[in-house]
Scaffold this motif. Structure first.
Motif, short mmCIF file in Angstrom:
data_model
loop_
_atom_site.label_atom_id
_atom_site.label_comp_id
_atom_site.label_asym_id
_atom_site.label_seq_id
_atom_site.Cartn_x
_atom_site.Cartn_y
_atom_site.Cartn_z
N LEU A 77 0.83 -1.20 0.00
CA LEU A 77 0.00 0.00 0.00
C LEU A 77 0.86 1.26 0.00
O LEU A 77 0.59 2.21 -0.74
CB LEU A 77 -0.95 -0.02 1.20
N LEU A 113 -5.08 -5.49 -2.62
CA LEU A 113 -5.28 -4.05 -2.71
C LEU A 113 -6.34 -3.69 -3.74
O LEU A 113 -7.12 -2.78 -3.54
CB LEU A 113 -3.97 -3.33 -3.05
N THR A 116 -9.64 -4.68 -2.10
CA THR A 116 -9.94 -3.80 -0.97
C THR A 116 -10.41 -2.43 -1.43
O THR A 116 -11.26 -1.81 -0.81
CB THR A 116 -8.71 -3.65 -0.05
N ALA A 117 -9.87 -1.96 -2.55
CA ALA A 117 -10.25 -0.64 -3.07
C ALA A 117 -11.72 -0.60 -3.47
O ALA A 117 -12.32 0.46 -3.50
CB ALA A 117 -9.38 -0.26 -4.26
N THR A 128 -3.39 1.79 8.44
CA THR A 128 -3.73 1.60 7.04
C THR A 128 -5.11 2.14 6.67
O THR A 128 -5.41 2.30 5.49
CB THR A 128 -3.68 0.11 6.66
N ILE A 132 -6.05 3.32 2.92
CA ILE A 132 -7.08 2.57 2.17
C ILE A 132 -8.19 3.52 1.73
O ILE A 132 -8.66 3.47 0.59
CB ILE A 132 -7.65 1.41 3.02
N ARG A 136 -9.30 4.27 -2.09
CA ARG A 136 -10.69 4.15 -2.56
C ARG A 136 -11.17 5.46 -3.18
O ARG A 136 -11.82 5.46 -4.22
CB ARG A 136 -11.60 3.78 -1.39
#
Length: 173
Positions: A77, A113, A116-117, A128, A132, A136
């Motif tokens: 990240l 990643l 998660t986005a 994080t 994150i 996004r």
């Protein structure tokens, strides 16, 4: 082992260019148990129906992550966000030189990643959560036009973070 010379070859590109960033990281692989991050950024031709498009390497970097990170995901990240920042700088420079706005495409071998986005689940590590949310926001706002997973064998930045990773992809590029 004899080091091979490295040179940058700038290929003539046709069409509206795009910026393609390849971030990578490794977790605690350095002798002092610190983590490493790297990136390779290309100016590339627009996508076609062929699997590869022509492009030129315009920036690369490999450096220690200065903070102590708790996982490979956090290291990846950090690398992705730094690569994106460099891509934004290059997009501004390209806009000043040509008047064109180049879209930013990010390719990472950290599939978690990418997923998660696009989810609403927040990670457990407090450090994080902010990154994150920023990822996004950038992915949803269109600042990152395309965020996608790429297989590790096609990761250009891999040889800058892992000692035994093959350098052929980057050298050939």
């Amino acid at each position: 082992i004899k080091a091979q010379p490295v040179y940058l070859a700038f290929h003539p590109l046709r069409g509206a260019c795009r910026i393609v960033g390849f971030p990578d990281a490794s977790y605690k692989n350095n002798e002092d148990k610190s983590s490493q991050r790297a990136s390779c950024i290309f100016m590339a031709e627009p996508r076609t129906d062929k699997p590869n498009t022509k492009g030129s390497l315009v920036d690369y970097e490999s450096t220690k992550i200065k903070k102590s990170v708790q996982s490979t995901t956090v290291a990846e990240l950090y690398s992705l966000m730094k690569t994106f920042g460099t891509c934004q700088f290059l997009r501004g420079l390209w806009k000043d030189m040509t008047g064109e706005t180049a879209p930013i495409h990010i390719r990472t071998d950290a599939n978690n990643l990418v997923t998660t986005a696009s989810t609403t689940h927040l990670p457990e590590q407090r450090e994080t959560i902010h990154m994150i949310n920023m990822l996004r926001h950038e992915a949803c706002s269109g600042a990152i036009e395309d965020l996608a997973h790429v297989a590790t064998v096609a990761m250009f930045a891999d040889c800058q973070t892992k000692e035994k990773a093959p350098v052929a992809n980057l050298r050939d590029a």
